[in-house]
Design a protein around this motif. Structure first.
Motif, PDB file in Angstrom:
ATOM      1  N   VAL A 180     -16.620   3.814 -46.313  1.00 36.71           N
ATOM      2  CA  VAL A 180     -16.578   5.091 -44.907  1.00 36.71           C
ATOM      3  C   VAL A 180     -18.509   5.942 -45.735  1.00 36.71           C
ATOM      4  O   VAL A 180     -18.338   5.901 -46.461  1.00 36.71           O
ATOM      5  CB  VAL A 180     -15.568   5.937 -44.911  1.00 36.71           C
ATOM      6  CG1 VAL A 180     -15.762   6.940 -44.172  1.00 36.71           C
ATOM      7  CG2 VAL A 180     -14.600   4.762 -44.805  1.00 36.71           C
ATOM      8  N   LYS A 181     -19.366   5.853 -45.049  1.00 35.11           N
ATOM      9  CA  LYS A 181     -20.614   6.493 -44.651  1.00 35.11           C
ATOM     10  C   LYS A 181     -20.180   7.958 -44.419  1.00 35.11           C
ATOM     11  O   LYS A 181     -19.409   8.523 -44.008  1.00 35.11           O
ATOM     12  CB  LYS A 181     -21.782   6.251 -43.859  1.00 35.11           C
ATOM     13  CG  LYS A 181     -22.862   6.134 -45.077  1.00 35.11           C
ATOM     14  CD  LYS A 181     -23.812   5.979 -44.057  1.00 35.11           C
ATOM     15  CE  LYS A 181     -25.359   6.021 -44.507  1.00 35.11           C
ATOM     16  NZ  LYS A 181     -26.211   4.625 -43.699  1.00 35.11           N
ATOM     17  N   ILE A 182     -20.219   9.062 -45.741  1.00 35.96           N
ATOM     18  CA  ILE A 182     -20.155  10.138 -45.704  1.00 35.96           C
ATOM     19  C   ILE A 182     -21.772  11.119 -46.123  1.00 35.96           C
ATOM     20  O   ILE A 182     -21.985  10.566 -47.132  1.00 35.96           O
ATOM     21  CB  ILE A 182     -19.121  10.391 -47.437  1.00 35.96           C
ATOM     22  CG1 ILE A 182     -18.015   9.537 -47.002  1.00 35.96           C
ATOM     23  CG2 ILE A 182     -18.569  11.369 -47.147  1.00 35.96           C
ATOM     24  CD1 ILE A 182     -16.749   9.984 -46.202  1.00 35.96           C
ATOM     25  N   GLU A 183     -20.931  12.008 -45.547  1.00 35.42           N
ATOM     26  CA  GLU A 183     -22.570  13.293 -45.259  1.00 35.42           C
ATOM     27  C   GLU A 183     -22.475  13.836 -46.640  1.00 35.42           C
ATOM     28  O   GLU A 183     -21.738  14.667 -47.247  1.00 35.42           O
ATOM     29  CB  GLU A 183     -22.398  13.690 -44.575  1.00 35.42           C
ATOM     30  CG  GLU A 183     -23.266  12.754 -43.765  1.00 35.42           C
ATOM     31  CD  GLU A 183     -24.004  13.725 -42.372  1.00 35.42           C
ATOM     32  OE1 GLU A 183     -23.501  14.503 -42.241  1.00 35.42           O
ATOM     33  OE2 GLU A 183     -24.493  13.416 -41.244  1.00 35.42           O
ATOM     34  N   SER A 187     -27.367  18.785 -48.504  1.00 32.80           N
ATOM     35  CA  SER A 187     -28.405  18.078 -48.363  1.00 32.80           C
ATOM     36  C   SER A 187     -29.020  17.816 -47.264  1.00 32.80           C
ATOM     37  O   SER A 187     -30.136  17.309 -47.315  1.00 32.80           O
ATOM     38  CB  SER A 187     -29.073  17.378 -49.870  1.00 32.80           C
ATOM     39  OG  SER A 187     -27.909  16.135 -50.243  1.00 32.80           O
ATOM     40  N   GLY A 188     -27.898  16.673 -46.844  1.00 32.30           N
ATOM     41  CA  GLY A 188     -28.603  16.142 -46.191  1.00 32.30           C
ATOM     42  C   GLY A 188     -28.475  14.411 -45.944  1.00 32.30           C
ATOM     43  O   GLY A 188     -28.774  14.213 -45.322  1.00 32.30           O
ATOM     44  N   GLU A 277     -12.912  16.170 -51.800  1.00 34.17           N
ATOM     45  CA  GLU A 277     -13.144  14.845 -52.193  1.00 34.17           C
ATOM     46  C   GLU A 277     -14.291  14.280 -52.990  1.00 34.17           C
ATOM     47  O   GLU A 277     -15.296  15.386 -53.159  1.00 34.17           O
ATOM     48  CB  GLU A 277     -13.329  13.886 -50.580  1.00 34.17           C
ATOM     49  CG  GLU A 277     -13.272  12.904 -51.269  1.00 34.17           C
ATOM     50  CD  GLU A 277     -13.237  11.766 -49.670  1.00 34.17           C
ATOM     51  OE1 GLU A 277     -12.879  10.858 -49.931  1.00 34.17           O
ATOM     52  OE2 GLU A 277     -13.787  12.616 -49.049  1.00 34.17           O
ATOM     53  N   THR A 278     -13.815  13.522 -54.126  1.00 31.16           N
ATOM     54  CA  THR A 278     -15.279  13.713 -54.710  1.00 31.16           C
ATOM     55  C   THR A 278     -16.320  13.342 -54.599  1.00 31.16           C
ATOM     56  O   THR A 278     -16.041  12.275 -52.746  1.00 31.16           O
ATOM     57  CB  THR A 278     -15.588  12.108 -55.621  1.00 31.16           C
ATOM     58  OG1 THR A 278     -14.651  11.202 -55.484  1.00 31.16           O
ATOM     59  CG2 THR A 278     -13.816  12.710 -56.891  1.00 31.16           C
ATOM     60  N   GLN A 279     -18.045  13.482 -54.538  1.00 30.39           N
ATOM     61  CA  GLN A 279     -18.782  13.112 -53.705  1.00 30.39           C
ATOM     62  C   GLN A 279     -19.427  11.312 -54.354  1.00 30.39           C
ATOM     63  O   GLN A 279     -19.175  11.424 -55.292  1.00 30.39           O
ATOM     64  CB  GLN A 279     -19.991  14.131 -53.550  1.00 30.39           C
ATOM     65  CG  GLN A 279     -19.248  14.854 -53.498  1.00 30.39           C
ATOM     66  CD  GLN A 279     -19.023  15.547 -51.884  1.00 30.39           C
ATOM     67  OE1 GLN A 279     -19.840  15.742 -51.284  1.00 30.39           O
ATOM     68  NE2 GLN A 279     -17.465  15.287 -51.502  1.00 30.39           N
ATOM     69  N   VAL A 280     -20.245  11.357 -53.907  1.00 25.52           N
ATOM     70  CA  VAL A 280     -21.412   9.910 -53.056  1.00 25.52           C
ATOM     71  C   VAL A 280     -22.774  10.962 -53.627  1.00 25.52           C
ATOM     72  O   VAL A 280     -22.954  10.164 -54.544  1.00 25.52           O
ATOM     73  CB  VAL A 280     -21.468   9.254 -51.664  1.00 25.52           C
ATOM     74  CG1 VAL A 280     -22.022   8.176 -52.557  1.00 25.52           C
ATOM     75  CG2 VAL A 280     -20.003   8.517 -51.701  1.00 25.52           C
ATOM     76  N   MET A 281     -22.976  11.454 -52.451  1.00 27.75           N
ATOM     77  CA  MET A 281     -24.924  11.654 -52.717  1.00 27.75           C
ATOM     78  C   MET A 281     -24.791  13.090 -53.196  1.00 27.75           C
ATOM     79  O   MET A 281     -24.298  13.824 -52.000  1.00 27.75           O
ATOM     80  CB  MET A 281     -25.627  11.470 -51.267  1.00 27.75           C
ATOM     81  CG  MET A 281     -25.489   9.586 -51.299  1.00 27.75           C
ATOM     82  SD  MET A 281     -25.989   8.805 -52.516  1.00 27.75           S
ATOM     83  CE  MET A 281     -27.997   9.329 -52.655  1.00 27.75           C
ATOM     84  N   VAL A 282     -25.745  13.108 -54.322  1.00 22.56           N
ATOM     85  CA  VAL A 282     -25.439  14.910 -55.071  1.00 22.56           C
ATOM     86  C   VAL A 282     -27.051  15.204 -54.868  1.00 22.56           C
ATOM     87  O   VAL A 282     -27.345  14.644 -56.512  1.00 22.56           O
ATOM     88  CB  VAL A 282     -24.786  14.907 -55.557  1.00 22.56           C
ATOM     89  CG1 VAL A 282     -24.613  16.518 -56.098  1.00 22.56           C
ATOM     90  CG2 VAL A 282     -22.797  14.545 -55.367  1.00 22.56           C
ATOM     91  N   GLU A 285     -28.445  21.417 -54.477  1.00 24.72           N
ATOM     92  CA  GLU A 285     -27.377  22.419 -53.909  1.00 24.72           C
ATOM     93  C   GLU A 285     -26.416  21.512 -53.009  1.00 24.72           C
ATOM     94  O   GLU A 285     -24.997  22.452 -52.983  1.00 24.72           O
ATOM     95  CB  GLU A 285     -28.140  22.658 -52.137  1.00 24.72           C
ATOM     96  CG  GLU A 285     -28.869  21.338 -51.528  1.00 24.72           C
ATOM     97  CD  GLU A 285     -30.047  20.632 -51.322  1.00 24.72           C
ATOM     98  OE1 GLU A 285     -31.039  19.596 -51.246  1.00 24.72           O
ATOM     99  OE2 GLU A 285     -30.639  20.679 -53.765  1.00 24.72           O
ATOM    100  N   ASP A 286     -26.338  20.349 -53.017  1.00 24.69           N
ATOM    101  CA  ASP A 286     -24.530  20.008 -53.021  1.00 24.69           C
ATOM    102  C   ASP A 286     -23.818  19.979 -54.864  1.00 24.69           C
ATOM    103  O   ASP A 286     -21.936  19.884 -53.535  1.00 24.69           O
ATOM    104  CB  ASP A 286     -24.728  18.453 -52.577  1.00 24.69           C
ATOM    105  CG  ASP A 286     -25.731  18.006 -52.206  1.00 24.69           C
ATOM    106  OD1 ASP A 286     -25.268  18.647 -50.609  1.00 24.69           O
ATOM    107  OD2 ASP A 286     -26.363  17.036 -51.843  1.00 24.69           O
ATOM    108  N   GLU A 287     -24.262  20.222 -54.977  1.00 23.29           N
ATOM    109  CA  GLU A 287     -23.422  21.016 -56.910  1.00 23.29           C
ATOM    110  C   GLU A 287     -23.062  21.786 -56.945  1.00 23.29           C
ATOM    111  O   GLU A 287     -21.745  22.227 -57.012  1.00 23.29           O
ATOM    112  CB  GLU A 287     -23.886  20.314 -58.046  1.00 23.29           C
ATOM    113  CG  GLU A 287     -23.072  20.270 -59.159  1.00 23.29           C
ATOM    114  CD  GLU A 287     -23.738  19.521 -60.715  1.00 23.29           C
ATOM    115  OE1 GLU A 287     -23.439  20.312 -61.522  1.00 23.29           O
ATOM    116  OE2 GLU A 287     -24.897  19.544 -60.179  1.00 23.29           O
TER     117      GLU A 287
END
Length: 363
Positions: A180-183, A187-188, A277-282, A285-287
């Motif tokens: 599943v693609k997750i935003e 950061s976008g 939920e654990t993140q994919v792209m970070v 600013e996401d961290e």
């Protein structure tokens, strides 16, 4: 019979050796049991070969199997009850595990996806039957492999191999990794999160249950550690950080008849229950956002189980369910775990000793 090698000529021709072997076998045909039993084992083997057909060690490329030949092949698994070894007891599960093939699935958001799937298929075996033909389970399943899979297709496959194997109970479980693609949070960016999913169809005593399993990975910040860290800041001006850890919840639900319960629906319920939920792209600013999200949602393992249960209870498509949560501690050298069940389907007095080991995800 004694063989004196020193008296045997070493320049025998092939014809002379064959004549000697023929003479030896002629002698053996009239020899006494005492003489035969006292022979050198190597010589005895030469005599014994006279009664054996000459075997070929070349693969028969041109050999064709016809129906008559197939009918002549032995089938020990379908042999008489006299061949049963051990206690003559019924077996609840016998079959095959982890045979893999690509299967196509309907999804809620992205049309159909083809995913590598690990299939386990078992049937019950009556006490007076020797065994089953394992390959029939695979053949039955391959008969449906080109279809887009749903519980209805799994039911058709189960019907086929239950009939083929003349069994009263049967089960199919299909495991796969669902993308599943997750935003990202701020950061976008976006990336694919992979969810371990399984579909299970169980028939017992004529009753069928459709079960969906999902492993959901999240971060859990300890409420106690958060409060103690804040106390150190306020009381002593001491910088401190609360501990959090990667955590896993295994959600199992009995799917009721009616509207479809999509894979994505169950994932969304988990996100609403525990949004960390654990993140994919970070990026940075996401961290930072993830740290803030964890601070806003500190949970003990007991909280996690109840939060998931709250979401599952509220959905009319879900009957019985089970929540297994494991917080794989960064403070302790052990894990914190909880199990919450609703209904009879998942009740169990005993646990698999390795159950919680299977909730460890390496990413």
């Amino acid at each position: 019979m004694n063989v004196h090698l020193s008296d045997v000529p070493t320049d025998l021709t092939r014809e002379e050796a064959q004549a000697a072997l023929a003479a030896l076998r002629l002698w053996a045909a009239n020899a006494s049991k005492e003489d035969l039993s006292s022979m050198d084992p190597a010589v005895a083997r030469l005599i014994g070969e006279a009664d054996q057909p000459q075997m070929s060690n070349l693969y028969p490329q041109d050999f064709v199997v016809d129906e008559a030949y197939k009918a002549s092949l032995p089938d020990l698994q379908n042999g008489p009850a006299a061949l049963i070894r051990g206690a003559k007891r019924a077996i609840q599960h016998v079959g095959i595990s982890n045979f893999r093939l690509p299967l196509r699935y309907h999804t809620r958001d992205n049309g159909d996806l083809t995913l590598e799937t690990s299939v386990t298929g078992t049937v019950s075996l009556e006490a007076d039957k020797k065994g089953i033909n394992m390959s029939r389970i695979m053949r039955s399943f391959y008969g449906h492999a080109e279809k887009t899979f749903s519980f209805e297709v799994i039911e058709a496959a189960l019907d086929d191999y239950k009939t083929d194997l003349e069994s009263f109970d049967a089960r199919i479980q299909m495991r796969f990794s669902f993308p599943v693609k997750i935003e990202s949070l701020r950061s976008g960016l976006s990336g694919y999160q992979y969810y371990d999913l399984a579909l299970e169809l169980v028939e017992r005593d004529g009753v069928r249950n459709k079960i969906m399993h999902l492993d959901y990975l999240y971060s859990s910040t300890c409420p106690c550690s958060l409060e103690l860290s804040e106390h150190a800041r306020r009381a002593r001006g001491q910088l401190a950080t609360p501990h959090s850890q990667r955590s896993v919840a295994r959600i199992s639900v009995d799917v009721r008849k009616g509207d479809c319960l999509w894979f994505e629906d169950l994932i969304d319920m988990c996100r609403r229950a525990v949004p960390t939920e654990t993140q994919v792209m970070v990026k940075r600013e996401d961290e930072q956002a993830f740290a803030e999200l964890n601070a806003a949602n500190p949970i003990f393992v007991e909280d996690a189980a109840r939060l998931f249960a709250e979401q599952l209870t509220a959905d009319a498509r879900i009957g019985d369910y089970r929540v297994i949560a494991s917080h794989q501690e960064s403070l302790h050298s052990h894990d914190a775990v909880s199990i919450l069940t609703e209904g009879e389907t998942f009740k169990a007095d005993s646990l698999d000793p390795k159950l919680f080991n299977t909730l460890f995800h390496v990413g």
